[in-house]
Each structure stands twice: as structure tokens, then as C-alpha cells.
Design a protein around this motif. Sequence first.
Motif, PDB file in Angstrom:
ATOM      1  N   GLN A  88       0.823  -1.210   0.000  1.00  0.00           N
ATOM      2  CA  GLN A  88       0.000   0.000   0.000  1.00  0.00           C
ATOM      3  C   GLN A  88       0.854   1.256   0.000  1.00  0.00           C
ATOM      4  OE1 GLN A  88      -2.533  -0.568   3.387  1.00  0.00           O
ATOM      5  NE2 GLN A  88      -4.020  -1.809   2.262  1.00  0.00           N
ATOM      6  N   ALA A  89       1.972   1.228   0.774  1.00  0.00           N
ATOM      7  CA  ALA A  89       2.866   2.389   0.805  1.00  0.00           C
ATOM      8  C   ALA A  89       3.488   2.627  -0.575  1.00  0.00           C
ATOM      9  CB  ALA A  89       3.948   2.181   1.856  1.00  0.00           C
ATOM     10  N   LYS A  90       3.893   1.558  -1.263  1.00  0.00           N
ATOM     11  CA  LYS A  90       4.471   1.705  -2.596  1.00  0.00           C
ATOM     12  C   LYS A  90       3.431   2.216  -3.590  1.00  0.00           C
ATOM     13  CE  LYS A  90       8.090  -1.792  -2.067  1.00  0.00           C
ATOM     14  NZ  LYS A  90       8.625  -3.102  -2.554  1.00  0.00           N
ATOM     15  N   GLU A  91       2.218   1.726  -3.472  1.00  0.00           N
ATOM     16  CA  GLU A  91       1.168   2.200  -4.378  1.00  0.00           C
ATOM     17  C   GLU A  91       0.871   3.677  -4.151  1.00  0.00           C
ATOM     18  OE1 GLU A  91      -2.126  -0.344  -3.739  1.00  0.00           O
ATOM     19  OE2 GLU A  91      -1.357  -1.971  -5.011  1.00  0.00           O
ATOM     20  N   GLN A  92       0.852   4.105  -2.888  1.00  0.00           N
ATOM     21  CA  GLN A  92       0.623   5.522  -2.599  1.00  0.00           C
ATOM     22  C   GLN A  92       1.764   6.381  -3.135  1.00  0.00           C
ATOM     23  OE1 GLN A  92       0.007   5.745   1.618  1.00  0.00           O
ATOM     24  NE2 GLN A  92      -2.047   4.846   1.529  1.00  0.00           N
ATOM     25  N   GLU A  93       3.005   5.886  -2.975  1.00  0.00           N
ATOM     26  CA  GLU A  93       4.157   6.634  -3.503  1.00  0.00           C
ATOM     27  C   GLU A  93       4.079   6.737  -5.021  1.00  0.00           C
ATOM     28  OE1 GLU A  93       9.074   6.356  -3.441  1.00  0.00           O
ATOM     29  OE2 GLU A  93       7.849   4.879  -2.371  1.00  0.00           O
ATOM     30  N   LYS A  94       3.708   5.640  -5.675  1.00  0.00           N
ATOM     31  CA  LYS A  94       3.564   5.658  -7.130  1.00  0.00           C
ATOM     32  C   LYS A  94       2.469   6.630  -7.562  1.00  0.00           C
ATOM     33  CE  LYS A  94       2.640   2.644 -11.088  1.00  0.00           C
ATOM     34  NZ  LYS A  94       1.506   3.445 -11.569  1.00  0.00           N
ATOM     35  N   GLU A  95       1.343   6.616  -6.858  1.00  0.00           N
ATOM     36  CA  GLU A  95       0.249   7.536  -7.194  1.00  0.00           C
ATOM     37  C   GLU A  95       0.678   8.986  -7.011  1.00  0.00           C
ATOM     38  OE1 GLU A  95      -2.991   6.389  -4.777  1.00  0.00           O
ATOM     39  OE2 GLU A  95      -3.457   4.568  -5.919  1.00  0.00           O
TER      40      GLU A  95
END
Length: 285
Positions: free
Chosen positions: A184-191
Motif C-alpha cells: 500500500q505504501a508503494k502504491e501511494q508513492e507511485k500515485e
Amino acid sequence: MKHSSTGRLLLLLIPILMVLQGCVSTVSPGSRGLFWYPLTTGLTKEPLKEGLYWRAPWNDVFVYDTRYKSFKEKVDALTADDLPVTVYAAITMRPVPEEVYFLAQEVGPDWYRQLVQPQLLSAVRGVVANYSMVTLPERSSEIGNKIEAVVVESLKGRHLDIYNVALSEMEFSQMVLRAIEQKQAKEQEKEQKDFEVVIAQRNAEIARIQAKGEGDSLKIRAEGEADGMRIRAAGQSQAQEIITKTLTPGYLQFKLYESPNAKTIIVPEKLNVPLIVNPGADQTR
């Protein structure tokens, strides 16, 4: 004598009341009943609706609750990446009221434990096995719909009405929870990065549009000024041409005679001595 007769009467009434109570069966609202005649016809096919029914003491009425009920199961399953997960699945269903006779003949009153529970557990494990651990929480609704489709198909024709199947809860190990948090943290960073890229592209596009607008404005202004200069030059040239055509020798002599302050020198063609005339004075020299 009166007390003894009253006592004997009560002794007679109590067994009679007990027998009569055993001869009445009640079908509650939302239920269906089936008469059971063990000595003659056996189980009747026509369902009994709500109400009171008299019967012989050796007969009986089997009652089936036909209201929707929710059954919750705790299922231990494995995901597509072989990680353990505990899923809480809830199914809401009921017997079909008009088909309780067939349900009683084929399964009996314990129809959920014998028929539905094994199918539900198998469907949950089979569907969850197609998903990785990190995708389970965000796709729980989709998983619930697939489980429902599997259960409905497996129980088709079994005289049961399935209203809904849903996943109410999931339990993961600590290792799995950490993996989900990292994802989830990686997805938020990507977004966030994607958002910044979009903003930068929009700013660049706005700058290009502004620069193009300023360039077009300067070009239009320069073209306007050049057109103005060409128009003024053409006007001046036309005016000069008109003046040049208008200033004939005769017109100039006329304007000279017309002026009171002008001095005229008349030179005869055959004389070499000029005569000077001042039109503004009365004297002639």
C-alpha cells in the motif's frame, strides 16, 4: 365427599388435557409444516401454512422455518501464493416454501449442516486459492460474488433459495500484514509520483500555450504596424502624385497674381530689359 369428588375429577382432567395438548401442532408465521402419518400414508406432500392443526397422538407435524437466515462460517484457506488466511463467510438463505416436502425427503431438517455447509467451505477455499494475499482485501466484494456463484450452481435443484454470500472479515498473520502495508505504501508513492508528473505536464502545456499566445500577439502587432506604415506611405505617395499633377505653370501664375503681397516680374519675349510691377502700390517703375 365434595373434596374427594373434586380431586378425582382433577385426576381425570389432567391426563385428558395432556392428551389434548399432544394432539395440537402449531405452524408459526414464516414456516411450513408437513403432516406425518406413520401408520398410514406417511409424510404428506402438501405444505401446511401457519395455524393450529389437530392430530392423533401417534401422528406428528414436521415444521420447517422458511424465513431467510444468515449462517456464518470461519474458513481456513490458502492463497495463490500459499499463504494462510482465515476468511469469515456469511450466507443468507432459506428453504423454498413450496418445496419443503422434497427437502424433507432428500435431506431432512438438518439441511444446512448436511448440504450447504460443505459446499460453502469448498467454494470459499477454491475461490480464495485464485488470489494472492495482497489482493484479497481490495477484491473481497469480487471474491464474495464468485463464491456465491459457485454455491448457487452447486445447490441448484436442492430446494433452497440463496439470497446472498459475502465475506465479512479476513484475518492475516503479522508477516502478511507487513507485506500488505508495504504494498500500500508503494502504491501511494507511485500515485503521488504519477500525480506530480501530471501536474508538471499541465504546467509545461500552460507555459507553451502562454508563450505561443505572446508570440502570436507580437506577430499580429508587428503585422498591424507594417500594414499601417504601408498604408500611410501609399497615401503620401498618392497625395504627392495628385499635388504634382495639379501644380501646372498656369495655376502657379494665377495664384501669384491673386496674392496681394506678390511681386511680379514680366519679361517680354523680345526685350532684354525687364519691367518691374508692384501690384500692391500705385507707383510704376
